[in-house]
Design a protein around this motif. Structure first.
Motif, PDB file in Angstrom:
ATOM      1  N   GLN A   9      43.221  27.884  36.106  1.00 17.59           N
ATOM      2  CA  GLN A   9      44.613  28.264  35.913  1.00 17.59           C
ATOM      3  C   GLN A   9      45.084  29.348  36.875  1.00 17.59           C
ATOM      4  N   ALA A  10      44.203  30.258  37.215  1.00 12.71           N
ATOM      5  CA  ALA A  10      44.673  31.488  37.820  1.00 12.71           C
ATOM      6  C   ALA A  10      44.996  31.365  39.310  1.00 12.71           C
ATOM      7  N   GLY A  11      44.382  30.458  39.992  1.00 10.98           N
ATOM      8  CA  GLY A  11      44.683  30.332  41.412  1.00 10.98           C
ATOM      9  C   GLY A  11      43.945  31.368  42.230  1.00 10.98           C
ATOM     10  N   PRO A  12      43.994  31.249  43.545  1.00  8.05           N
ATOM     11  CA  PRO A  12      43.231  32.154  44.413  1.00  8.05           C
ATOM     12  C   PRO A  12      43.853  33.542  44.499  1.00  8.05           C
ATOM     13  N   GLN A  19      45.598  35.258  24.777  1.00  8.97           N
ATOM     14  CA  GLN A  19      44.641  36.329  24.560  1.00  8.97           C
ATOM     15  C   GLN A  19      44.165  36.858  25.907  1.00  8.97           C
ATOM     16  N   HIS A  20      43.631  38.061  25.882  1.00  7.31           N
ATOM     17  CA  HIS A  20      42.980  38.573  27.094  1.00  7.31           C
ATOM     18  C   HIS A  20      41.871  37.631  27.529  1.00  7.31           C
ATOM     19  N   ARG A  21      41.666  37.584  28.841  1.00  8.90           N
ATOM     20  CA  ARG A  21      40.634  36.727  29.455  1.00  8.90           C
ATOM     21  C   ARG A  21      40.906  35.249  29.215  1.00  8.90           C
ATOM     22  N   THR A  22      42.167  34.907  29.048  1.00  7.32           N
ATOM     23  CA  THR A  22      42.507  33.517  28.779  1.00  7.32           C
ATOM     24  C   THR A  22      42.224  32.616  29.975  1.00  7.32           C
ATOM     25  N   PHE A  23      42.542  33.088  31.163  1.00  5.96           N
ATOM     26  CA  PHE A  23      42.589  32.183  32.302  1.00  5.96           C
ATOM     27  C   PHE A  23      41.309  32.177  33.106  1.00  5.96           C
ATOM     28  N   GLY A  24      40.866  30.988  33.414  1.00  3.50           N
ATOM     29  CA  GLY A  24      39.731  30.801  34.304  1.00  3.50           C
ATOM     30  C   GLY A  24      40.201  30.380  35.676  1.00  3.50           C
ATOM     31  N   ALA A  33      36.419  34.651  37.567  1.00  2.00           N
ATOM     32  CA  ALA A  33      37.218  33.452  37.790  1.00  2.00           C
ATOM     33  C   ALA A  33      37.801  33.404  39.201  1.00  2.00           C
ATOM     34  N   GLN A  34      38.014  34.542  39.791  1.00  5.10           N
ATOM     35  CA  GLN A  34      38.653  34.565  41.108  1.00  5.10           C
ATOM     36  C   GLN A  34      37.817  35.253  42.171  1.00  5.10           C
ATOM     37  N   VAL A  35      37.049  36.223  41.763  1.00  6.38           N
ATOM     38  CA  VAL A  35      36.235  36.961  42.720  1.00  6.38           C
ATOM     39  C   VAL A  35      34.827  37.120  42.158  1.00  6.38           C
ATOM     40  N   GLY A  36      33.907  37.369  43.032  1.00  5.72           N
ATOM     41  CA  GLY A  36      32.534  37.616  42.604  1.00  5.72           C
ATOM     42  C   GLY A  36      31.784  38.319  43.709  1.00  5.72           C
ATOM     43  N   GLY A  37      30.550  38.653  43.408  1.00  4.67           N
ATOM     44  CA  GLY A  37      29.788  39.359  44.422  1.00  4.67           C
ATOM     45  C   GLY A  37      28.305  39.316  44.164  1.00  4.67           C
ATOM     46  N   ALA A  38      27.572  39.668  45.184  1.00  5.34           N
ATOM     47  CA  ALA A  38      26.122  39.741  45.104  1.00  5.34           C
ATOM     48  C   ALA A  38      25.669  40.752  46.149  1.00  5.34           C
ATOM     49  N   ALA A  39      24.472  41.289  45.964  1.00  4.41           N
ATOM     50  CA  ALA A  39      24.008  42.311  46.894  1.00  4.41           C
ATOM     51  C   ALA A  39      22.492  42.338  46.949  1.00  4.41           C
ATOM     52  N   ALA A  40      22.001  42.890  48.027  1.00  3.80           N
ATOM     53  CA  ALA A  40      20.578  43.158  48.180  1.00  3.80           C
ATOM     54  C   ALA A  40      20.454  44.456  48.967  1.00  3.80           C
ATOM     55  N   ALA A  41      19.359  45.175  48.740  1.00  2.95           N
ATOM     56  CA  ALA A  41      19.176  46.422  49.457  1.00  2.95           C
ATOM     57  C   ALA A  41      17.713  46.843  49.406  1.00  2.95           C
TER      58      ALA A  41
END
Lengths: 222, 268
Positions: free
Chosen positions: B47-50, B39-44, A64-72
């Motif tokens: 809602q959660a912000g940066p 519940q756990h993992r509620t927020f996407g 929801a806030q962070v993610g990632g991807a990679a290649a090697a």
């Protein structure tokens, strides 16, 4: 944003005053002013969260806030001079940000294992980091170069070039690899993007060998 | 607050006050969703912000700095460092902190510094450092909601000619500044390199010194109080250890990124 504030003309009721059905219903469903009715519960956002609650990561959906991807890759990749027959590496000698990208990118080839397409679900601050190692058999001028270019969405951003990499001269010297560990940040819109490493070499260099490369992408929701 | 419902039972009085209390409790629950409500993992992401920025006072604006000195030579004989890195001047001390308390170390210079003693070829003077004014406290519980500062620096080492061979070496490290005054070395970021090109004068070695770390409240507490002191800067340093007159270090491009980040989420 959806802080629930009922219409003061309809709520709260008082004893002895009849409560019309429409006013009763407005507490729970009011399509004209959604923030006055409980049906906003289907669209809560950060404004509804208790300010006293510091939310731990257990409560945030993965990605929801962070993610990632990679290649090697580690296999040897040999780039021979015929691919770059029209290129003069002297044209691009000046390093970023002033390098002459047009002749360079006209012949540059993407390096497998050093490129990645990724999809952002939201606008994000993106950090791309890479490492690449290469050598060549240039036994002439140190100004004949093999160049690696970092490109983001097709645009060359950073460049690193090296000349002679065999200490002591070709055939009787030993290869001394060059390595470039770099990174770049950018604010990108949601959607698909590409990032990666490209290679070009002066045709006077018969062969350039890339033998290890990786590229990692991290993004933080903006 | 979470909603602790009290259903009406047969025989209870239902009047305006009773009903209003029930609805008010619901309104309060909707407007202050808290941990027991979820519940756990509620927020996407809605809602959660940066997880980074907006940091107070725009600390996060412009995360990266780029410097291109083309070639900037650092003279080994420069009195700035000379033989001051005493802790490193033995064959057994390749690595680790310098053990000097690391406060205001004067035996190293910021990358790009004109005090390095050698000539700039181009673009001289841009220092590899990020400054913040007025700064911020590191530690999520300290009011500025910066749990850590992610720091990355890549410095191009174009060439390194060591007059004495292996006994001369170079060092890079990161430092941070507190309250706009004192700089402190982050010991774990020190990177050392001895003679890479066997004293060749015909080839440039050309590699990258790459340092990654996270500045956290423990780093501040080692020299101050993370609940009080403001982090106001981060910079990359370089030194020639046991420098000799003929030692020449040549640096090219550098790229410094500092990202203040939340390590938990707050809605305030």
């Amino acid at each position: 944003m959806p802080i629930l504030v009922p219409d003061a003309t309809k709520y709260p009721p008082t004893d002895g005053t009849p409560l019309p059905a429409d006013d009763f219903r407005a507490i729970f469903r009011d399509s004209a002013t959604p923030s006055q009715a409980f049906n906003i519960i289907n669209g809560l956002d950060q404004d509804n969260i208790d300010p006293a609650w510091t939310i731990g990561r257990d409560y945030v959906q993965r990605g929801a806030q962070v993610g990632g991807a990679a290649a090697a890759g580690t296999v040897n990749l040999d780039y021979i001079w015929q691919w770059f027959a029209d290129y003069d590496s002297a044209n691009g000698w000046t390093p970023y940000p002033d390098f002459d990208a047009d002749p360079l990118m006209a012949v540059a080839r993407p390096i497998p294992g050093g490129n990645r397409t990724f999809r952002l679900r939201y606008d994000a601050e993106v950090k791309i980091a890479w490492q690449v190692m290469w050598t060549n058999d240039n036994d002439g001028s140190n100004n004949k170069a093999s160049q690696v270019v970092f490109c983001l969405d097709g645009a060359p951003i950073q460049m690193r070039k090296v000349g002679r990499t065999i200490v002591g001269g070709a055939h009787d010297g030993y290869a001394k690899s060059r390595w470039w560990t770099g990174h770049q940040t950018a604010s990108l819109d949601k959607g698909y993007h590409t990032a990666g490493l490209w290679l070009a070499a002066d045709p006077d260099i018969k062969q350039t060998r890339v033998w290890a490369r990786c590229l990692n992408v991290k993004w933080y929701k903006n | 607050m979470s909603w602790d419902r009290e259903p009406l039972e047969d025989g209870d009085t239902l009047d305006a006050a009773t009903w209003t209390a029930q609805v008010d409790a619901g309104i309060a629950a909707v407007n202050a969703v808290d941990e027991p409500s979820c519940q756990h993992r509620t927020f996407g992401d809605a809602q959660a912000g940066p997880p980074i920025g907006p940091i107070p006072n725009d600390y996060g604006v412009g995360y990266s700095l780029f410097g291109n000195h083309d070639t900037h030579e650092y003279a080994g004989a420069n009195a700035t460092w000379g033989a001051n890195l005493i802790a490193y001047n033995s064959a057994t001390s390749f690595g680790g902190g310098d053990g000097t308390g690391v406060q205001n170390t004067s035996d190293r210079v910021v990358v790009g510094s004109a005090n390095a003693g050698g000539p700039y070829v181009a673009n001289g003077g841009l220092l590899c450092q990020r400054l913040w004014d007025p700064g911020f406290k590191v530690g999520m519980g300290h009011g500025d909601f910066v749990g850590e500062v992610e720091i990355s620096v890549d410095i191009e080492v174009v060439d390194w000619f060591a007059d004495q061979g292996l006994s001369d070496f170079i060092m890079f490290c990161l430092q941070f500044q507190l309250n706009g005054t004192d700089w402190y070395t982050i010991d774990r970021t020190e990177r050392l390199e001895s003679m890479s090109d066997k004293r060749s004068t015909t080839e440039d070695i050309d590699y990258t010194c790459s340092i990654r770390t996270r500045l956290i409240d423990d780093d501040v507490d080692a020299h101050g109080d993370s609940g009080v002191d403001l982090v106001t800067g981060v910079r990359a340093m370089v030194a020639i250890v046991d420098g000799q007159a003929l030692d020449i270090l040549t640096l090219g491009q550098w790229y410094l990124t500092t990202i203040p980040k939340h390590t938990s989420i707050t809605v305030t």
